[in-house]
Design a protein around this motif. Structure first.
Motif, PDB file in Angstrom:
ATOM      1  N   ASN A  39       0.822  -1.219   0.000  1.00 54.87           N
ATOM      2  CA  ASN A  39       0.000   0.000   0.000  1.00 54.87           C
ATOM      3  C   ASN A  39       0.852   1.263   0.000  1.00 54.87           C
ATOM      4  OD1 ASN A  39      -2.606  -1.149  -0.128  1.00 54.87           O
ATOM      5  ND2 ASN A  39      -2.491  -1.672   2.038  1.00 54.87           N
ATOM      6  N   LEU A  40       1.997   1.214   0.646  1.00 57.13           N
ATOM      7  CA  LEU A  40       2.899   2.363   0.648  1.00 57.13           C
ATOM      8  C   LEU A  40       3.411   2.645  -0.764  1.00 57.13           C
ATOM      9  CD1 LEU A  40       4.218   4.483   2.461  1.00 57.13           C
ATOM     10  CD2 LEU A  40       6.100   2.879   2.832  1.00 57.13           C
ATOM     11  N   ILE A  41       3.765   1.615  -1.488  1.00 53.36           N
ATOM     12  CA  ILE A  41       4.214   1.771  -2.875  1.00 53.36           C
ATOM     13  C   ILE A  41       3.092   2.383  -3.717  1.00 53.36           C
ATOM     14  CG2 ILE A  41       4.817   0.489  -4.976  1.00 53.36           C
ATOM     15  CD1 ILE A  41       6.337  -1.483  -3.081  1.00 53.36           C
ATOM     16  N   GLU A  43       0.614   4.252  -2.761  1.00 51.10           N
ATOM     17  CA  GLU A  43       0.376   5.650  -2.395  1.00 51.10           C
ATOM     18  C   GLU A  43       1.478   6.571  -2.924  1.00 51.10           C
ATOM     19  OE1 GLU A  43      -2.399   6.897  -1.300  1.00 51.10           O
ATOM     20  OE2 GLU A  43      -3.193   4.869  -1.292  1.00 51.10           O
ATOM     21  N   ILE A  44       2.709   6.124  -2.912  1.00 54.02           N
ATOM     22  CA  ILE A  44       3.802   6.946  -3.447  1.00 54.02           C
ATOM     23  C   ILE A  44       3.616   7.150  -4.949  1.00 54.02           C
ATOM     24  CG2 ILE A  44       6.282   6.980  -3.930  1.00 54.02           C
ATOM     25  CD1 ILE A  44       6.647   5.752  -1.102  1.00 54.02           C
ATOM     26  N   GLU A  45       3.241   6.090  -5.662  1.00 52.44           N
ATOM     27  CA  GLU A  45       2.966   6.236  -7.096  1.00 52.44           C
ATOM     28  C   GLU A  45       1.808   7.195  -7.326  1.00 52.44           C
ATOM     29  OE1 GLU A  45       2.396   2.131  -8.157  1.00 52.44           O
ATOM     30  OE2 GLU A  45       4.489   1.915  -8.792  1.00 52.44           O
ATOM     31  N   SER A  46       0.818   7.117  -6.485  1.00 52.62           N
ATOM     32  CA  SER A  46      -0.353   7.981  -6.595  1.00 52.62           C
ATOM     33  C   SER A  46       0.017   9.455  -6.405  1.00 52.62           C
ATOM     34  CB  SER A  46      -1.401   7.559  -5.563  1.00 52.62           C
ATOM     35  OG  SER A  46      -2.502   8.418  -5.586  1.00 52.62           O
ATOM     36  N   LEU A  47       0.962   9.724  -5.511  1.00 50.45           N
ATOM     37  CA  LEU A  47       1.405  11.107  -5.292  1.00 50.45           C
ATOM     38  C   LEU A  47       1.980  11.706  -6.574  1.00 50.45           C
ATOM     39  CD1 LEU A  47       3.094  10.814  -1.789  1.00 50.45           C
ATOM     40  CD2 LEU A  47       0.954  11.997  -2.347  1.00 50.45           C
ATOM     41  N   GLY A  48       2.766  10.929  -7.285  1.00 51.36           N
ATOM     42  CA  GLY A  48       3.321  11.403  -8.551  1.00 51.36           C
ATOM     43  C   GLY A  48       2.231  11.684  -9.572  1.00 51.36           C
ATOM     44  N   LYS A  49       1.252  10.797  -9.640  1.00 53.57           N
ATOM     45  CA  LYS A  49       0.135  10.985 -10.566  1.00 53.57           C
ATOM     46  C   LYS A  49      -0.660  12.236 -10.206  1.00 53.57           C
ATOM     47  CE  LYS A  49      -0.304   6.083 -11.571  1.00 53.57           C
ATOM     48  NZ  LYS A  49      -1.098   4.863 -11.349  1.00 53.57           N
ATOM     49  N   GLN A  50      -0.790  12.513  -8.918  1.00 57.62           N
ATOM     50  CA  GLN A  50      -1.516  13.715  -8.481  1.00 57.62           C
ATOM     51  C   GLN A  50      -0.815  14.986  -8.945  1.00 57.62           C
ATOM     52  OE1 GLN A  50      -2.117  13.525  -4.242  1.00 57.62           O
ATOM     53  NE2 GLN A  50      -3.328  11.664  -4.385  1.00 57.62           N
ATOM     54  N   GLN A  51       0.495  15.001  -8.931  1.00 58.30           N
ATOM     55  CA  GLN A  51       1.231  16.177  -9.385  1.00 58.30           C
ATOM     56  C   GLN A  51       1.011  16.403 -10.877  1.00 58.30           C
ATOM     57  OE1 GLN A  51       2.781  18.314  -7.163  1.00 58.30           O
ATOM     58  NE2 GLN A  51       1.681  16.910  -5.842  1.00 58.30           N
ATOM     59  N   ARG A  52       1.002  15.333 -11.640  1.00 55.92           N
ATOM     60  CA  ARG A  52       0.730  15.452 -13.084  1.00 55.92           C
ATOM     61  C   ARG A  52      -0.691  15.950 -13.313  1.00 55.92           C
ATOM     62  NH1 ARG A  52       4.071  11.440 -16.512  1.00 55.92           N
ATOM     63  NH2 ARG A  52       2.167  11.288 -17.729  1.00 55.92           N
ATOM     64  N   GLN A  53      -1.645  15.431 -12.539  1.00 59.20           N
ATOM     65  CA  GLN A  53      -3.041  15.854 -12.662  1.00 59.20           C
ATOM     66  C   GLN A  53      -3.183  17.326 -12.282  1.00 59.20           C
ATOM     67  OE1 GLN A  53      -5.737  14.242 -13.948  1.00 59.20           O
ATOM     68  NE2 GLN A  53      -6.751  16.214 -13.724  1.00 59.20           N
ATOM     69  N   GLU A  54      -2.484  17.746 -11.244  1.00 56.53           N
ATOM     70  CA  GLU A  54      -2.555  19.160 -10.843  1.00 56.53           C
ATOM     71  C   GLU A  54      -2.023  20.052 -11.960  1.00 56.53           C
ATOM     72  OE1 GLU A  54      -1.146  22.388  -7.491  1.00 56.53           O
ATOM     73  OE2 GLU A  54      -0.858  20.266  -7.068  1.00 56.53           O
ATOM     74  N   LEU A  55      -0.945  19.650 -12.605  1.00 58.31           N
ATOM     75  CA  LEU A  55      -0.409  20.423 -13.725  1.00 58.31           C
ATOM     76  C   LEU A  55      -1.441  20.514 -14.849  1.00 58.31           C
ATOM     77  CD1 LEU A  55       1.925  21.929 -15.100  1.00 58.31           C
ATOM     78  CD2 LEU A  55       2.775  19.687 -15.878  1.00 58.31           C
ATOM     79  N   ARG A  56      -2.066  19.398 -15.197  1.00 60.67           N
ATOM     80  CA  ARG A  56      -3.088  19.422 -16.257  1.00 60.67           C
ATOM     81  C   ARG A  56      -4.265  20.308 -15.872  1.00 60.67           C
ATOM     82  NH1 ARG A  56      -1.910  13.828 -16.246  1.00 60.67           N
ATOM     83  NH2 ARG A  56      -3.861  13.398 -15.164  1.00 60.67           N
ATOM     84  N   ASN A  57      -4.701  20.221 -14.622  1.00 60.08           N
ATOM     85  CA  ASN A  57      -5.827  21.046 -14.167  1.00 60.08           C
ATOM     86  C   ASN A  57      -5.501  22.533 -14.242  1.00 60.08           C
ATOM     87  OD1 ASN A  57      -7.355  18.772 -13.653  1.00 60.08           O
ATOM     88  ND2 ASN A  57      -6.972  18.786 -11.452  1.00 60.08           N
ATOM     89  N   ARG A  58      -4.321  22.895 -13.764  1.00 60.35           N
ATOM     90  CA  ARG A  58      -3.937  24.314 -13.790  1.00 60.35           C
ATOM     91  C   ARG A  58      -3.837  24.828 -15.219  1.00 60.35           C
ATOM     92  NH1 ARG A  58      -3.756  26.309  -9.196  1.00 60.35           N
ATOM     93  NH2 ARG A  58      -3.231  25.122  -7.360  1.00 60.35           N
ATOM     94  N   LEU A  59      -3.239  24.028 -16.095  1.00 59.93           N
ATOM     95  CA  LEU A  59      -3.138  24.443 -17.499  1.00 59.93           C
ATOM     96  C   LEU A  59      -4.519  24.549 -18.139  1.00 59.93           C
ATOM     97  CD1 LEU A  59      -0.014  22.432 -18.730  1.00 59.93           C
ATOM     98  CD2 LEU A  59      -0.203  24.926 -18.441  1.00 59.93           C
ATOM     99  N   SER A  60      -5.426  23.652 -17.814  1.00 64.17           N
ATOM    100  CA  SER A  60      -6.778  23.714 -18.368  1.00 64.17           C
ATOM    101  C   SER A  60      -7.469  25.022 -17.993  1.00 64.17           C
ATOM    102  CB  SER A  60      -7.632  22.542 -17.872  1.00 64.17           C
ATOM    103  OG  SER A  60      -7.164  21.325 -18.379  1.00 64.17           O
TER     104      SER A  60
END
Length: 162
Positions: A39-41, A43-60
């Motif tokens: 589960n720790l692995i 969640e860490i992968e999910s954190l990276g995906k969240q940063q990419r999603q935040e970038l896409r959201n801000r650009l949108s």
């Protein structure tokens, strides 16, 4: 018919916040064998995906407002200007805090533009064909705090236009 035993739910499934605190404590105290590694692995992968999603959201949001600014100039407002400025600043901060996201910028721009276009269509009620099928702005211009597309506006100093 024999009754099946109830599966034991771990803290990850029942209280995520408590699970995060427990994992942090286990990591600090180097109790490696007690760490919930799968589960720790995840969640860490999910954190990276969240940063990419935040970038896409801000650009949108940023590009959507740029489209509104350009194609419905008669409705420009201080609110639109504030959104442009805030989204630019926050996007640049996100990139500063996560420099490896810069290699994802071109893809993020392509993925964000469809949402930006939908945002502009929805908020301006202009026909779909008003807006280009692909992003009309370069990443350099999108992130440049002096660039405002379309005709000059009294809301910003004319020297801000490129």
């Amino acid at each position: 018919m024999a009754k099946q035993p109830m599966p034991i739910l771990n803290l990850y499934e029942t209280d995520f916040y408590a699970w995060t605190q427990e994992q942090a404590t286990l990591l600090r105290s180097k109790h490696w064998s007690q760490i919930d590694l799968p589960n720790l692995i995840e969640e860490i992968e999910s954190l990276g995906k969240q940063q990419r999603q935040e970038l896409r959201n801000r650009l949108s949001v940023l590009i959507g407002h740029m489209l509104k600014w350009e194609y419905q100039s008669q409705n420009r407002s201080r609110s639109w200007l504030a959104t442009l400025r805030i989204q630019r600043r926050d996007t640049l901060r996100l990139l500063k805090d996560n420099p490896s996201l810069k290699s994802y910028l071109d893809d993020a721009l392509q993925e964000s533009y469809e949402n930006a276009r939908d945002l502009a269509m929805g908020e301006t009620e202009l026909p779909e064909q008003t807006f280009p099928l692909s992003c009309p702005y370069s990443l350099t211009k999108i992130l440049d705090d002096r660039f405002y597309p379309g005709e000059p506006s009294e809301l910003v100093d004319n020297s801000d236009f490129i």
